[in-house]
Design a protein around this motif. Structure first.
Motif, short mmCIF file in Angstrom:
data_model
loop_
_atom_site.label_atom_id
_atom_site.label_comp_id
_atom_site.label_asym_id
_atom_site.label_seq_id
_atom_site.Cartn_x
_atom_site.Cartn_y
_atom_site.Cartn_z
N CYS A 100 44.00 10.59 17.72
CA CYS A 100 44.94 10.42 16.62
C CYS A 100 45.88 9.25 16.93
N THR A 102 48.69 8.59 15.78
CA THR A 102 50.11 8.95 15.77
C THR A 102 50.51 9.74 17.02
N CYS A 103 49.75 10.80 17.32
CA CYS A 103 50.20 11.69 18.42
C CYS A 103 49.23 11.71 19.59
N GLN A 105 46.45 13.03 19.95
CA GLN A 105 45.62 14.24 20.02
C GLN A 105 44.15 13.85 19.93
N CYS A 120 44.77 14.91 11.26
CA CYS A 120 45.05 15.43 12.61
C CYS A 120 45.54 16.87 12.52
N CYS A 123 49.50 16.81 14.09
CA CYS A 123 50.67 16.19 13.44
C CYS A 123 50.43 15.94 11.96
#
Ligand SMILES: [Zn+2]
Length: 131
Positions: A100, A102-103, A105, A120, A123
């Motif tokens: 991911c 953004t995070c 993951q 995701c 998040c």
């Protein structure tokens, strides 16, 4: 004869998984000695047999039991590592692992579905990838 052996073994440790392993190693070492004619394997076979019989005939049953437990734990840890590797290899064949943006993951997506939008699970951010 069998009765005498039984009487002799009273109070002694006997066989366990670690000893089976030691005797298998001894046999492998013996075979290697036959094929390679290396005296190293002769010595190794002898040492393994001595350890194996010393454990079998030992009167310190608790200590031998603990040794065997430690051996089984190590054996399990090694086998689990192999199982995990096999599992990940199979996963890589059928799935893409995306990270991911953004995070970070890790997300597992089946291969061969074309362009897809991935949300995701952690998040809820969406991004588009080719699977
Ligand atoms: Zn995320």
């Amino acid at each position: 004869m069998k009765e005498r052996l039984q009487r002799f073994m009273i109070g002694r440790y006997g066989n366990d998984q670690l000893n089976q392993f030691i005797f298998i190693l001894a046999i492998i070492s013996m075979v290697l000695e036959i094929f390679t004619r290396q005296s190293l394997f002769y010595t190794l076979t002898l040492i393994l047999l001595i350890i194996g019989y010393a454990r079998t005939l030992s009167r310190n049953i608790n200590k031998r039991y603990e040794e065997n437990m430690r051996f089984l734990e190590k054996k399990d840890a090694i086998l689990n590592k192999f199982r995990k590797q096999k599992y990940y290899a199979a996963q890589r064949k059928d799935f893409h692992i995306y990270t991911c943006p953004t995070c970070k993951q890790k997300i597992r997506i089946p291969k061969g579905k074309g362009k897809i939008s991935i949300t995701c699970p952690k998040c809820k951010a969406s991004f588009i990838k080719k699977s």
